[in-house]
Design a protein around this motif. Sequence first.
Motif, short mmCIF file in Angstrom:
data_model
loop_
_atom_site.label_atom_id
_atom_site.label_comp_id
_atom_site.label_asym_id
_atom_site.label_seq_id
_atom_site.Cartn_x
_atom_site.Cartn_y
_atom_site.Cartn_z
N ARG A 47 41.43 19.28 18.90
CA ARG A 47 40.78 20.27 19.97
C ARG A 47 42.45 20.88 21.07
NH1 ARG A 47 36.95 16.43 22.30
NH2 ARG A 47 35.58 16.37 20.47
N GLU A 48 41.79 22.15 21.40
CA GLU A 48 43.49 22.59 21.59
C GLU A 48 43.78 23.14 21.02
OE1 GLU A 48 43.16 21.03 25.63
OE2 GLU A 48 41.69 21.85 26.78
N GLY A 49 43.72 22.93 19.39
CA GLY A 49 45.39 23.53 18.80
C GLY A 49 46.15 22.50 18.89
N GLN A 50 46.09 20.59 18.77
CA GLN A 50 46.33 19.16 18.80
C GLN A 50 45.17 18.62 18.28
OE1 GLN A 50 46.98 18.01 23.09
NE2 GLN A 50 48.64 15.41 22.55
N LEU A 51 45.74 17.95 17.13
CA LEU A 51 45.48 16.55 16.73
C LEU A 51 45.08 16.06 17.63
CD1 LEU A 51 44.86 15.26 13.84
CD2 LEU A 51 47.00 14.54 13.94
N VAL A 52 44.18 15.59 17.77
CA VAL A 52 44.08 14.24 18.75
C VAL A 52 43.52 13.16 18.04
CG1 VAL A 52 43.61 15.95 20.50
CG2 VAL A 52 41.57 15.30 19.73
N ALA A 53 42.79 12.85 16.78
CA ALA A 53 41.97 11.84 15.97
C ALA A 53 42.44 11.69 14.65
CB ALA A 53 40.68 11.59 16.87
N PHE A 54 42.88 10.73 13.98
CA PHE A 54 42.69 10.92 12.56
C PHE A 54 42.31 9.47 12.22
CE2 PHE A 54 45.05 8.41 9.29
CZ PHE A 54 44.90 9.27 8.29
N LEU A 55 41.34 9.28 10.87
CA LEU A 55 40.90 8.44 10.31
C LEU A 55 41.79 7.96 8.84
CD1 LEU A 55 38.45 6.31 10.65
CD2 LEU A 55 37.71 8.20 9.32
N GLY A 56 41.69 7.16 8.04
CA GLY A 56 42.17 7.60 7.05
C GLY A 56 41.41 5.69 6.09
N LEU A 57 41.09 6.16 4.77
CA LEU A 57 40.38 5.47 4.16
C LEU A 57 41.19 5.14 3.42
CD1 LEU A 57 37.45 8.12 3.94
CD2 LEU A 57 37.49 5.89 5.55
N TYR A 58 41.07 3.84 2.52
CA TYR A 58 42.03 3.38 1.94
C TYR A 58 41.47 2.27 1.18
CZ TYR A 58 44.98 4.76 5.90
OH TYR A 58 45.58 5.14 6.91
N PRO A 59 40.73 2.92 -0.28
CA PRO A 59 40.56 1.59 -1.58
C PRO A 59 41.42 0.79 -1.71
CG PRO A 59 40.32 4.33 -1.96
CD PRO A 59 41.97 4.22 -0.94
N PHE A 60 40.79 -0.35 -1.92
CA PHE A 60 41.89 -0.77 -2.72
C PHE A 60 41.23 -2.26 -3.37
CE2 PHE A 60 44.07 -0.62 1.39
CZ PHE A 60 45.45 -0.55 0.98
N GLY A 61 40.43 -1.83 -5.27
CA GLY A 61 39.94 -1.59 -5.53
C GLY A 61 38.30 -1.67 -5.52
N SER A 62 37.35 -2.72 -5.03
CA SER A 62 35.92 -2.29 -4.80
C SER A 62 35.74 -2.64 -3.52
CB SER A 62 35.01 -3.99 -5.80
OG SER A 62 35.43 -5.05 -5.15
#
Length: 279
Positions: A47-62
């Motif tokens: 937003r307005e050139g600024q990183l305001v949110a992050f979502l990480g997805l981490y697979p561990f097997g199933s």
Amino acid sequence: MNPTWTWADVEALQQRVEQHDGIALKLNWDTLHSRKEESAADLVEFREGQLVAFLGLYPFGSTLEVCGMVHPDYRRQGIFTSLLRRGLNTATLGSYPKILLNGPGNSDSAKQFLAAYPCRFEFSEYQMKYTPEATAVNAPSRTAQITLRSAEEADRPLLARLDQEGFNLAAEETRLFYEKLTEEEIRQNELIVHEGEAVGKIRVSRREREAWIYGFVVTSSHRGQGIGGTALRQVVERERAKGFDVWLEVALNNPQAKKLYEQAGFRVCRSQDYYAYLR
């Protein structure tokens, strides 16, 4: 389209969120650094050139673990819900039978969000830090002669079997997990060798001045012989000599492991909660 971003941007956002909320996020930095910046497995919002949110997805097997954050000034705008909708798309839901959403145990904002999201509380983990003065006076003095060596390419099946036994995982799940690891990631595991036989394993992930112990297991046939305690002390002494604080995690439903860690000088500092996504 979002602007180009780097891990430094994500770290800066993490520090802002943690300082504002008084929490410690679990972003699995060892996993993040093993993949490229702007990876398709990670979602961001600007937003307005600024990183305001992050979502990480981490697979561990199933299983797929999900962790994220939103800048305090940009909450209650549906940003995190939107990221989750993008992350947990049809393809992702079809690939992972189990999806766990992670939030710090003391995060009020995470609890409020998850209370209104289709999920249910699954379990919690203690995060424990080594503190010399916390070593139990009556800790067992039994030690064993062990050595530690880096795992090699040929050890993939052994690592899978150790995880299968130690963490009650399915054979196919652990096999696939270790098949996908690079040679460098395999070498990050250390085998615990006793009388010429690999009877356990341990992995240490280092970031800044913290060393985190993961995947620590000793085969059931070799427990109660002081092997686990000896290996743990060796790793703690080595990492502290290098200037690291030593941390580990243990499930709340594993009192035996928690007792071993407490006797070795670890004390509970915080917790992480996990919620199962309801499809």
